[in-house]
Design an enzyme around this catalytic site. Structure first.
Site, short mmCIF file in Angstrom:
data_model
loop_
_atom_site.label_atom_id
_atom_site.label_comp_id
_atom_site.label_asym_id
_atom_site.label_seq_id
_atom_site.Cartn_x
_atom_site.Cartn_y
_atom_site.Cartn_z
N ARG A 155 0.87 -1.18 0.00
CA ARG A 155 0.00 0.00 0.00
C ARG A 155 0.90 1.22 0.00
O ARG A 155 1.94 1.25 0.68
CB ARG A 155 -0.91 0.03 1.24
CG ARG A 155 -2.07 -0.94 1.20
CD ARG A 155 -3.11 -0.58 0.12
NE ARG A 155 -4.25 -1.48 0.10
CZ ARG A 155 -4.32 -2.59 -0.64
NH1 ARG A 155 -3.32 -2.93 -1.44
NH2 ARG A 155 -5.41 -3.35 -0.58
N GLU A 174 -4.44 7.41 -4.77
CA GLU A 174 -4.72 6.70 -6.02
C GLU A 174 -6.07 7.14 -6.56
O GLU A 174 -7.01 7.27 -5.77
CB GLU A 174 -4.71 5.18 -5.78
CG GLU A 174 -3.34 4.69 -5.37
CD GLU A 174 -3.27 3.18 -5.11
OE1 GLU A 174 -4.27 2.47 -5.37
OE2 GLU A 174 -2.24 2.72 -4.64
N HIS A 233 -1.56 0.24 -9.79
CA HIS A 233 -2.10 -0.74 -8.82
C HIS A 233 -2.66 -1.98 -9.52
O HIS A 233 -3.86 -2.27 -9.45
CB HIS A 233 -3.17 -0.09 -7.93
CG HIS A 233 -3.35 -0.81 -6.63
ND1 HIS A 233 -3.70 -0.19 -5.45
CD2 HIS A 233 -3.23 -2.13 -6.31
CE1 HIS A 233 -3.78 -1.08 -4.48
NE2 HIS A 233 -3.50 -2.27 -4.97
C1 GLV Z 1 -4.86 -5.34 -3.84
O1 GLV Z 1 -4.15 -4.42 -3.62
C2 GLV Z 1 -5.37 -6.21 -2.82
O2 GLV Z 1 -5.24 -5.87 -1.63
O3 GLV Z 1 -5.92 -7.26 -3.16
#
Ligand code: GLV
Length: 321
Positions: free
Chosen positions: A238, A267, A286
């Site tokens: 993250r 984001e 992401h």
């Molecule tokens: C993606 O970032 C997830 O947490 O699955």
């Protein structure tokens, strides 16, 4: 009567079928636009189940508007978008999607390592921009992955999968984790280091911790200054685990060699982010778990959790704090 659920985005057909068979559903039927907050707040009033993505904030304010809610099924392994304690206080189950995305995400962490170390995206931009005049001895030289030392922060499922891949590159693998696990060390051939020593010794540092109050901002100016000037930082966890402004300064001043980032403090990455001006960082939107198969499995897993809880069965992947 079938239980009512709200789904916050268009999801893969297989997952939708699971829900449709046993629930009445409404869905924000778009693929690339998140549901506006005011729509979400108005939709949750009569639902018992909520299918969410990491783009939705499930906080007290939303829960106040959802008096009938029994389950929030997050289509992600991370659940920092959900106030799990607030859900628990109200008896609302929260579930996530662990396991199914482990290998896919580890693949992407490796892709970022390789791309940042060998300047892959920078080199492609160079070619596309018509700048390639000739082969030159030192053109776009990067750093080696083969034989280097990889430091893994957080040896959970994804951290372990990255460690396994590192073997194929003859890397020495260090890890730091809340708990030392000598069994895993033997199995994976990894060595434990305390946090600072790992940062000092590693050529690559890859982050695999969840975002919690403990891990928020755990890589900042001090930690970056411990890293080698030739080191590469990779983050697929993250964004807020890293203090982005500190990283921008370290990259700009060449205090580390490069970074590979799939996640950001904000984001989508703001269009005026200083990261976009730097050549020594690889930036991805992401997509850690974004293979067709894995995203379908995540959606099915979240759908199964949702449907089970609404029919009085135990969730398969409950989250606790
Ligand atoms: C993606 O970032 C997830 O947490 O699955």
């Amino acid at each position: 009567m079938k239980p009512r659920v709200y789904i916050t985005r268009r999801i893969p057909e297989k997952a939708l079928e699971i829900i449709a068979r046993r629930c009445e559903y409404r869905m924000w039927d778009r693929e690339d636009d998140p549901v506006p907050r005011e729509v979400l707040e108005s939709e949750v009033g009569d639902v018992e189940g909520l299918f969410t993505l990491l783009t939705e904030r499930v906080d007290e304010r939303l829960l106040d508007r959802a008096p009938k809610l029994k389950i929030v099924a997050n289509m992600a392994v991370g659940f920092d978008n959900i106030d799990v304690a607030a859900c628990a206080r109200r008896g609302i189950v929260v579930t996530n999607t662990p396991g199914v995305l482990t290998e896919t995400t580890a693949d992407l962490a490796f892709a970022l390592m390789v791309a940042a170390a060998r300047r892959v995206t920078e080199a492609e931009r160079f070619l596309r921009d018509g700048k390639w005049k000739t082969w030159s001895p030192m053109l776009l030289c990067g750093v080696d992955i083969y034989g280097a030392t990889l430091g893994i922060i957080g040896l959970g499922r994804i951290g372990q999968a990255v460690a396994r891949r590192a073997r194929g590159f003859s890397m020495r693998v260090l890890y730091t984790s809340q708990r030392r696990d000598t069994g895993l060390e033997a199995e994976l051939g990894v060595e434990w280091r305390d946090f600072d020593d790992l940062l000092r010794e590693s050529d690559f540092v890859s982050i695999h911790v969840p975002l919690t109050e403990k891990t928020r901002g755990m890589i900042g100016k001090r930690e970056l200054s411990l890293m080698k000037p030739t080191a590469v930082l990779v983050n697929t966890s993250r964004g807020a685990v890293v203090r982005e402004q500190d990283l921008i300064e370290a990259l700009r001043d060449r205090r580390i060699f490069a970074a590979g980032l799939d996640v950001f403090e904000t984001e989508p990455l703001p269009k005026d982010s200083a990261l976009l001006e730097l050549d020594n960082v690889v930036l991805l939107p992401h997509i850690g778990s974004a293979s067709i198969a894995t995203r379908a499995e995540m959606a099915v897993m979240a759908a199964n959790n949702l449907v089970r809880v609404l029919h009085g069965e135990e969730p398969l992947n409950p989250v606790t704090v």
